[in-house]
Design an enzyme around this catalytic site. Structure first.
Site, PDB file in Angstrom:
ATOM      1  N   ARG A  31       0.850  -1.200   0.000  1.00 24.15           N
ATOM      2  CA  ARG A  31       0.000   0.000   0.000  1.00 24.15           C
ATOM      3  C   ARG A  31       0.883   1.246   0.000  1.00 24.15           C
ATOM      4  NH1 ARG A  31      -4.807   1.398   4.317  1.00 24.15           N
ATOM      5  NH2 ARG A  31      -3.138   1.125   5.858  1.00 24.15           N
TER       6      ARG A  31
ATOM      7  N   ASP B  37      -3.668   3.241  14.325  1.00 22.68           N
ATOM      8  CA  ASP B  37      -2.862   3.788  13.239  1.00 22.68           C
ATOM      9  C   ASP B  37      -3.403   5.163  12.882  1.00 22.68           C
ATOM     10  OD1 ASP B  37      -5.178   3.344  11.769  1.00 22.68           O
ATOM     11  OD2 ASP B  37      -4.292   1.859  10.426  1.00 22.68           O
TER      12      ASP B  37
END
Length: 540
Positions: free
Chosen positions: A161, A442
């Site tokens: 990603r 996160d």
């Protein structure tokens, strides 16, 4: 040296010399000169769209692309090698230990993350590229702390990603302009590894984050075609799964798949970023105020509608509909509490597989067994493309429903503050993924805490106790909570905590929240990396 290309970092080391080679930099320069103007125009389009929504324009499906949505005959590419069965995917940053452990976890795939679970220091980015390069070539084995880390015979399939279109990479300029963070992460990984991956029976596979419009998917597709031609690779070799994690993107799902159809491997429910976007994009709508973060679950109406529409859309076009992240991590010192948390994970994964998802995400290797058991029991084949969900009828109003049971509480405000401060401090210090209260936090979860605090102050919301959520009230709680942040995450440095406190206090008093904390705070990382002031965006 490549003409027009400059690296602005004092952190030149062996890892940099391995991946930032002249031929790789020439490829990045070609990407920049071909696509940067389009990227910038799409970012301007985002701002223009936000102004329309602020003025009362409705969120809705685009009438200009109704023919794409109504045409039943088009489908996306068949699954690429290694992506036929994705029932459990593990995600995490690209440090060497994480890469080995994730690839050995027993999950079907590993999404190596340069985005929400990584702090993009130059060292993290470049060493992460080296780690992935070494893993692909099975040269990653190492020893640390008296323990041996060795890649298994059959590791998980690797997916990468890159960062979103909005982020610049200030440590690399091309023709006196910062490079795209997206193309830095994508370009280095693709250039160094694409042919090697195909030779080993896999391919260059990606997760694409934070898109808001199908034209942003078209840009990625153009990048893919250009890149494959540049190295002499067949078009369609690249495969990409798009995270539907912004409110505008949910109204563009068919079109996003259509734009990427020769390279598409599906869509993913990026649940935490989606909640963040739901609040941020509807910032001018008082009716969009949500209760405590813990109450905004996958079963509330707007989240449930989003999930059902995504599964229907993917299976109609014969690609994977991936479920969301289980952020829980095991509680080692309390078996009873651990059993309760793991049961929540089990029920979440059961909900996903019964809804028709083709796989799910986990953040910790010890969760793999639970997720795998659930999907093995209820998904007998490699996927569930045959479950068409033709019963699903989702209108724009369903995707915008703010009917969420729950309250705004003092505990919820304090929890948001502590999470925001701890994560922001850690991120500035180079750590983009931290365990807090047995959850893996996160950037996405930290962003929810930030914009919820802003939203509650903006609309003078009331707690269940009757207390109004004012800027003064939140500032007072920030001062109360901040000294205890080190107690919940030991890696916090005092100087970074101070920056986090001032940043959060500033955010709650803004007319509108900033788009991304990562954009706001990137200047701090650039300064630490030795980037000259003229290449930095202001460090807020």
């Amino acid at each position: 040296m490549v003409s027009g290309v400059q690296i602005h970092s004092k952190l030149a080391d062996k890892a940099q010399s391995i991946v930032l080679t002249d031929d790789a930099l020439a490829f990045l320069a070609a990407l920049h000169r071909t696509f940067e103007s389009t990227r910038q125009s799409l970012l301007v389009a985002r701002e223009e769209a936000q102004r329309r929504w602020d003025s009362g324009a409705p969120f809705d499906f685009n009438p200009e692309t109704a023919n794409i949505r109504s045409e039943p005959s088009w489908h996306c590419a068949p699954p690429a090698p290694g992506l036929e069965d994705r029932r459990v995917e593990i995600t995490g940053p690209t440090d060497r230990k994480m890469v080995v452990n994730a690839l050995n976890s027993g999950a079907k795939t590993f999404m190596a993350d340069f985005e929400d679970s990584s702090s993009p220091t130059f060292t993290n980015l470049v060493s992460g590229q080296v780690n992935l390069r070494d893993a692909i070539r099975r040269e990653i084995d190492f020893e640390a702390g008296g323990k041996s880390y060795k890649l298994s015979e059959k590791p998980a399939v690797l997916i990468v990603r890159p960062r979103g279109w909005h982020l610049d990479e200030p440590r690399l300029t091309i023709d006196n302009a910062p490079f795209s963070g997206s193309l830095f992460d994508f370009g280095l990984y693709f250039y160094h590894n694409a042919k090697e991956l195909v030779k080993r029976g896999s391919g260059p596979y990606f997760y694409l984050p934070k898109m808001e419009h199908y034209l942003e998917a078209r840009l990625w597709n153009d990048v893919f075609n250009f890149s494959q031609s540049y190295i002499g690779m067949s078009h369609g070799t690249i495969r990409a799964t798009v995270l539907i994690e912004t409110l505008p993107a949910v109204f563009n799902m068919e079109e996003i798949l259509f734009e990427l159809r020769t390279h598409s491997s599906g869509l993913n429910c990026g649940r935490w970023d989606y909640i963040f976007s739901f609040i941020k994009k509807r910032r001018a709508d008082r009716s969009a105020v949500l209760p405590d973060r813990k109450d905004v679950t996958m079963t509330v109406p707007f989240m449930d509608s989003y999930v059902r529409l995504l599964i229907q859309t993917c299976h109609r076009r014969k690609v994977a509909a991936m479920g969301g992240m289980a952020a829980q991590i095991p509680i080692k010192d309390d078996p009873k509490a651990n059993d309760a948390v793991m049961e929540k994970v089990r029920q979440d994964k059961l909900r996903e597989v019964l809804a028709g998802h083709d796989g799910t995400w986990i953040a910790h290797p010890l969760i793999n067994k639970i997720a795998l058991e659930v999907f093995n029991e209820h998904m007998l084949g490699p996927n569930q493309y045959h479950i068409r969900r033709e019963d699903v009828k989702v209108a724009a109003a369903d995707l915008l429903s703010s009917r969420v049971p729950g309250k705004i509480t003092d505990e919820g405000v304090r929890s948001n503050i502590s999470t925001s401060l701890a994560y922001t401090s850690a991120w500035i210090g180079g750590n983009g993924c931290i365990p807090l209260n047995y959850l893996m936090e996160d950037a996405a979860t930290a962003e929810i805490t930030r914009v919820q605090l802003w939203q509650w102050v903006k609309y003078n919301s009331r707690l269940d106790s009757g207390q109004y959520v004012t800027a003064e009230y939140v500032e007072k709680l920030i001062d109360e909570v901040a000294p205890g942040v080190k107690g919940i995450f030991a890696g916090v440095k005092e100087e970074n905590l101070k920056i986090a406190v001032e940043y959060l206090k500033g955010q709650i008093k803004r007319e509108w929240p900033s788009e991304f904390l990562t954009s706001d705070l990137m200047g701090h990382l650039a300064i630490a990396d030795g980037v000259e002031a003229k290449w930095q965006k202001s460090a807020l």
